[in-house]
Design an enzyme around this catalytic site. Structure first.
Site, mmCIF file in Angstrom:
data_model
loop_
_atom_site.group_PDB
_atom_site.id
_atom_site.type_symbol
_atom_site.label_atom_id
_atom_site.label_comp_id
_atom_site.label_asym_id
_atom_site.label_seq_id
_atom_site.Cartn_x
_atom_site.Cartn_y
_atom_site.Cartn_z
ATOM 1 N N GLY A 65 0.766 -1.228 0.000
ATOM 2 C CA GLY A 65 0.000 0.000 0.000
ATOM 3 C C GLY A 65 0.803 1.287 0.000
ATOM 4 N N LEU A 68 -11.035 -7.376 -12.755
ATOM 5 C CA LEU A 68 -12.430 -7.037 -12.480
ATOM 6 C C LEU A 68 -13.302 -7.288 -13.715
ATOM 7 C CD1 LEU A 68 -11.494 -3.801 -10.571
ATOM 8 C CD2 LEU A 68 -12.567 -5.826 -9.535
ATOM 9 N N HIS A 103 -0.347 1.494 -13.238
ATOM 10 C CA HIS A 103 0.235 0.290 -13.830
ATOM 11 C C HIS A 103 1.731 0.527 -14.046
ATOM 12 C CE1 HIS A 103 0.394 -3.386 -16.137
ATOM 13 N NE2 HIS A 103 1.106 -2.746 -17.040
HETATM 14 N N1 NHR Z 1 -9.740 -4.941 -14.259
HETATM 15 C C1 NHR Z 1 -10.156 -4.430 -15.421
HETATM 16 N N2 NHR Z 1 -11.334 -4.843 -15.897
HETATM 17 N N3 NHR Z 1 -9.432 -3.529 -16.133
HETATM 18 C C2 NHR Z 1 -8.244 -3.128 -15.679
HETATM 19 O O1 NHR Z 1 -7.569 -2.240 -16.399
HETATM 20 C C3 NHR Z 1 -7.721 -3.646 -14.459
HETATM 21 C C4 NHR Z 1 -8.516 -4.577 -13.770
HETATM 22 C C5 NHR Z 1 -8.081 -5.130 -12.559
HETATM 23 C C6 NHR Z 1 -6.830 -4.809 -12.063
HETATM 24 C C7 NHR Z 1 -4.633 -3.690 -12.247
HETATM 25 C C8 NHR Z 1 -3.654 -4.533 -13.028
HETATM 26 C C9 NHR Z 1 -2.419 -3.878 -13.512
HETATM 27 O O2 NHR Z 1 -2.215 -2.675 -13.336
HETATM 28 C C10 NHR Z 1 -6.006 -3.920 -12.764
HETATM 29 C C11 NHR Z 1 -6.456 -3.322 -13.951
HETATM 30 C C12 NHR Z 1 -4.023 -8.042 -11.797
HETATM 31 C C13 NHR Z 1 -3.867 -8.811 -12.943
HETATM 32 C C14 NHR Z 1 -3.989 -10.316 -12.889
HETATM 33 O O3 NHR Z 1 -3.637 -11.008 -13.830
HETATM 34 C C15 NHR Z 1 -3.636 -8.160 -14.136
HETATM 35 C C16 NHR Z 1 -3.571 -6.760 -14.161
HETATM 36 C C17 NHR Z 1 -3.730 -6.005 -12.998
HETATM 37 C C18 NHR Z 1 -3.952 -6.661 -11.824
HETATM 38 N N4 NHR Z 1 -4.506 -10.880 -11.764
HETATM 39 C C19 NHR Z 1 -4.740 -12.321 -11.550
HETATM 40 C C20 NHR Z 1 -6.268 -12.637 -11.609
HETATM 41 O O4 NHR Z 1 -6.594 -13.796 -11.912
HETATM 42 C C21 NHR Z 1 -4.268 -12.739 -10.180
HETATM 43 C C22 NHR Z 1 -2.823 -12.492 -9.985
HETATM 44 C C23 NHR Z 1 -2.419 -12.549 -8.515
HETATM 45 O O5 NHR Z 1 -3.278 -12.689 -7.629
HETATM 46 O O6 NHR Z 1 -1.209 -12.409 -8.267
HETATM 47 O O7 NHR Z 1 -7.114 -11.759 -11.327
HETATM 48 O O8 NHR Z 1 -1.564 -4.582 -14.101
HETATM 49 C C1 GAR Z 2 2.867 -0.820 -7.603
HETATM 50 O O1 GAR Z 2 4.175 -0.736 -8.065
HETATM 51 C C2 GAR Z 2 1.892 -0.884 -8.751
HETATM 52 O O2 GAR Z 2 2.330 -0.201 -9.877
HETATM 53 C C3 GAR Z 2 1.837 -2.356 -9.005
HETATM 54 O O3 GAR Z 2 1.917 -2.961 -7.742
HETATM 55 C C4 GAR Z 2 2.666 -2.148 -6.865
HETATM 56 C C5 GAR Z 2 1.906 -1.987 -5.581
HETATM 57 O O4 GAR Z 2 2.729 -1.406 -4.609
HETATM 58 N N1 GAR Z 2 0.633 -2.721 -9.668
HETATM 59 C C6 GAR Z 2 0.504 -3.844 -10.340
HETATM 60 O O5 GAR Z 2 1.430 -4.604 -10.525
HETATM 61 C C7 GAR Z 2 -0.868 -4.111 -10.854
HETATM 62 N N2 GAR Z 2 -0.885 -5.349 -11.547
HETATM 63 P P1 GAR Z 2 2.092 -0.701 -3.346
HETATM 64 O O6 GAR Z 2 1.141 -1.710 -2.717
HETATM 65 O O7 GAR Z 2 3.264 -0.429 -2.449
HETATM 66 O O8 GAR Z 2 1.407 0.537 -3.797
#
Ligand code: NHR
Ligand code: GAR
Length: 197
Positions: free
Chosen positions: A13, A94, A110
């Site tokens: 966080g 999501l 991201h």
């Molecule tokens: N949801 C939507 N619909 N659109 C986006 O742009 C989103 C989203 C949810 C999360 C953050 C994200 C990133 O910045 C985010 C953007 C998780 C995964 C993933 O593969 C991918 C992208 C992002 C966050 N998650 C797996 C899953 O099955 C679990 C992985 C784990 O728990 O470590 O959800 O990159």
């Molecule tokens: C951040 O570096 C963010 O860009 C990344 O996770 C870190 C969270 O750090 N996000 C992703 O990888 C989303 N898929 P934080 O909990 O210290 O803010």
């Protein structure tokens, strides 16, 4: 009247802390909730210490039921009165159910220069590709992963011998500048892209 903002996290966080700290004084927003899919997320304790309401909805209790998980998230978010949502290291994809509820009111940070490297392991992929720069992007969240309108980006140099961990740490310094800046602009109605070099 300030705009209530919910911040969704999965981990430590550090971005959440910067967002909360930024929303004081004449800022158009205030943090009304920090919500995690992991009850053990370190960020929840940090939020409590800052006096922010917290909640956790453990996704593991909703195995095979993403919609049930998302309905529980929505219930917490709406109960807190949030109008805008910031994903800050939130790791669950999501579905349109959730996205439809908060369309046009949700941001994500991201760790890449989108449209490069959507999804996970962005730093390792940038290094493997031999890129000379990396960075981070704040974008609006749409149903398509890491594909919504870009609101801001910060560029970070890649150095010889960089590891994914070293690069991630360098990028995070800029995340902590970029996200509060973009959130303030977003809440003020500003949608023009901002670049930090
Ligand atoms: N949801 C939507 N619909 N659109 C986006 O742009 C989103 C989203 C949810 C999360 C953050 C994200 C990133 O910045 C985010 C953007 C998780 C995964 C993933 O593969 C991918 C992208 C992002 C966050 N998650 C797996 C899953 O099955 C679990 C992985 C784990 O728990 O470590 O959800 O990159
Ligand atoms: C951040 O570096 C963010 O860009 C990344 O996770 C870190 C969270 O750090 N996000 C992703 O990888 C989303 N898929 P934080 O909990 O210290 O803010």
């Amino acid at each position: 009247m300030s705009i209530p903002v919910a911040i969704l996290i999965s981990g430590g966080g550090s971005n959440m802390v910067r967002l909360v700290e930024s929303m004081t004084g004449d800022h158009p927003g205030r943090a009304c909730l920090v919500l995690s899919n992991d009850p053990a997320a370190g960020g929840l304790q940090k939020a409590r210490e800052m006096g922010i309401a917290t909640a956790a909805v453990d996704h593991r209790a909703f195995k095979g039921d993403r919609e049930g998980f998302e309905k529980a998230l929505i219930s917490e978010i709406d109960r807190a009165g949030a109008q805008v949502i910031c994903l800050a290291g939130f790791m669950r994809i999501l579905t349109p159910l959730f996205i439809g509820h908060y369309a046009g009111r949700m941001l994500n940070i991201h760790p890449s220069l989108l449209p490069k490297y959507r999804g996970l392991d962005t730093h390792a992929r940038a290094l493997a590709a031999g890129d000379s720069e990396a960075g981070c992007t704040v974008h609006e969240v749409t149903a398509e992963l890491d594909d919504g309108p870009i609101l801001g980006q910060a560029v970070v140099p890649i150095r010889p011998g960089d590891t994914p961990e070293a690069l991630a740490a360098r990028v995070q310094v800029r995340e902590h500048e970029l996200y509060p800046l973009v959130l303030r602009r977003f809440l003020s109605g500003e949608r023009e892209r901002i670049f930090l070099n």
